[in-house]
Design an enzyme around this catalytic site. Structure first.
Site, PDB file in Angstrom:
ATOM      1  N   ASP A  47      -4.189  -2.210 -10.519  1.00 49.66           N
ATOM      2  CA  ASP A  47      -3.420  -3.007  -9.794  1.00 49.66           C
ATOM      3  C   ASP A  47      -1.947  -3.263 -10.385  1.00 49.66           C
ATOM      4  O   ASP A  47      -1.299  -4.645 -10.572  1.00 49.66           O
ATOM      5  CB  ASP A  47      -3.573  -4.404  -9.039  1.00 49.66           C
ATOM      6  N   GLU A 214      -4.159  -3.089   2.338  1.00 48.66           N
ATOM      7  CA  GLU A 214      -3.935  -4.157   1.671  1.00 48.66           C
ATOM      8  C   GLU A 214      -2.636  -3.680   0.546  1.00 48.66           C
ATOM      9  O   GLU A 214      -2.110  -2.545   0.673  1.00 48.66           O
ATOM     10  CB  GLU A 214      -5.052  -4.518   1.003  1.00 48.66           C
TER      11      GLU A 214
END
Length: 327
Positions: A47, A214
């Site tokens: 991420d 997401e």
């Protein structure tokens, strides 16, 4: 030899961009997906969020550790730089037993670096987004300011995966993971926290449970806002099916549609990048500006290294019709 290889890569990238510029956006998948640019040093990351520092060089923050940090002078060689924080702020333990933060987002405005992040546990939407500030953006210099926005089990959204965009004098935060998808709230520009009673806008979802979308990120290019998001399954190593899709809107709050006009609230989204070869489960993306170009940062799971998550970087090119492609 190095110069020849660099020239060849540049020519191939230019040729690909020229070809793709004349293809429908949905046709990119039929051509190929680009490999991430080669990097050295500390490649392990998850991420990633990247920014060019005013002091020079780049910093990347990520899930792992107490928000893990990497530093680079050139986007090619990355060094481990410890963590954003020496230890977790005490309030993080309200949301998981280990004080483990996820999916940070770094931005710079008004002379200050802002770091947003999420704290939660797997499989629940008892979650919170927090914020910290720093004068330099470097690890070890952050001051935490607590909760920005939260969600509870009674909510139909999940307050994780924050990303910030400032536009038309307002500050907005996109967020969301499963639980009906991607949301947005307006933030107070002074505190960096959600405006009291802020409307929770709905930007993207999937037609069926578990609504596997997401990690949103919004960029403005031309007259459009582009919403990038990660679809399908993360965090399963070589079995991950993560991929990056994109839609656009003339308003930051939507509605967002793909190049066929299908709303992202109905499962739309053009496929920008997905796993190929050794690069499995591309997602957890963010976009940053460097060297006169927009860049896509993401993680992938390396099938040649037992599914280890690693940093992917590709330039973003904007076609004549306004849609992005990764080079």
């Amino acid at each position: 030899m190095g110069g020849t290889v660099t020239l060849r890569r540049a020519l191939l990238a230019t040729t690909a961009a020229t070809v793709l510029a004349f293809l429908p956006n949905t046709a990119q998948a039929a051509v190929s997906y680009p490999d991430p640019q080669p990097i050295t040093g500390q490649q392990i990351i998850h991420d990633p969020t990247v920014v060019r520092l005013k002091s020079g060089g780049y910093v990347a923050y990520s899930t792992g550790g107490v928000i893990g940090a990497r530093l680079s002078k050139d986007l090619k060689h990355w060094d481990d730089a410890g963590n954003a924080f020496a230890e977790p702020p005490s309030w993080w333990y309200e949301y998981n037993d280990t004080g483990d933060p996820w999916a940070p987002d770094i931005s710079y405005r008004d002379g200050t670096y802002w770091l947003y992040y999420a704290v939660s546990s797997w499989g629940t939407n008892h979650s919170a987004i927090g914020v910290a500030t720093s004068p330099s953006g470097r690890p070890g210099t952050w001051t935490d300011h607590g909760k920005v926005f939260t969600s509870e089990k009674t909510d139909t959204w999940n307050a994780i995966d924050p990303a910030i965009i400032k536009t038309d004098g307002r500050l907005w935060m996109t967020f969301g993971s499963y639980w009906t998808g991607i949301r947005m709230v307006q933030l107070d520009r002074t505190t960096g926290k959600a405006v009291q009673g802020a409307t929770v806008h709905h930007l993207a979802t999937r037609p069926d449970a578990p609504y596997a979308v997401e990690g949103p990120y919004i960029v403005k290019h031309g007259r459009y806002y582009y919403l990038f998001a990660s679809y399908d399954q993360c965090c399963a190593g070589v079995n991950s099916t993560y991929k990056i899709r994109v839609g656009r809107s003339t308003s930051v709050t939507g509605p967002y549609v793909d190049s066929t006009g299908k709303p992202l609230l109905e499962g739309g989204g053009d496929l920008l990048l997905e796993g190929h070869g050794r690069y499995i489960g591309t997602g957890g993306e963010s976009v940053f500006r460097a060297k006169g170009h927009d860049w896509l940062a993401y993680h992938y799971y390396d099938a040649d290294d037992e599914g280890t998550p690693k940093l992917g970087l590709n330039q973003l090119h904007w076609k004549e019709n306004g849609w992005p492609i990764a080079l």
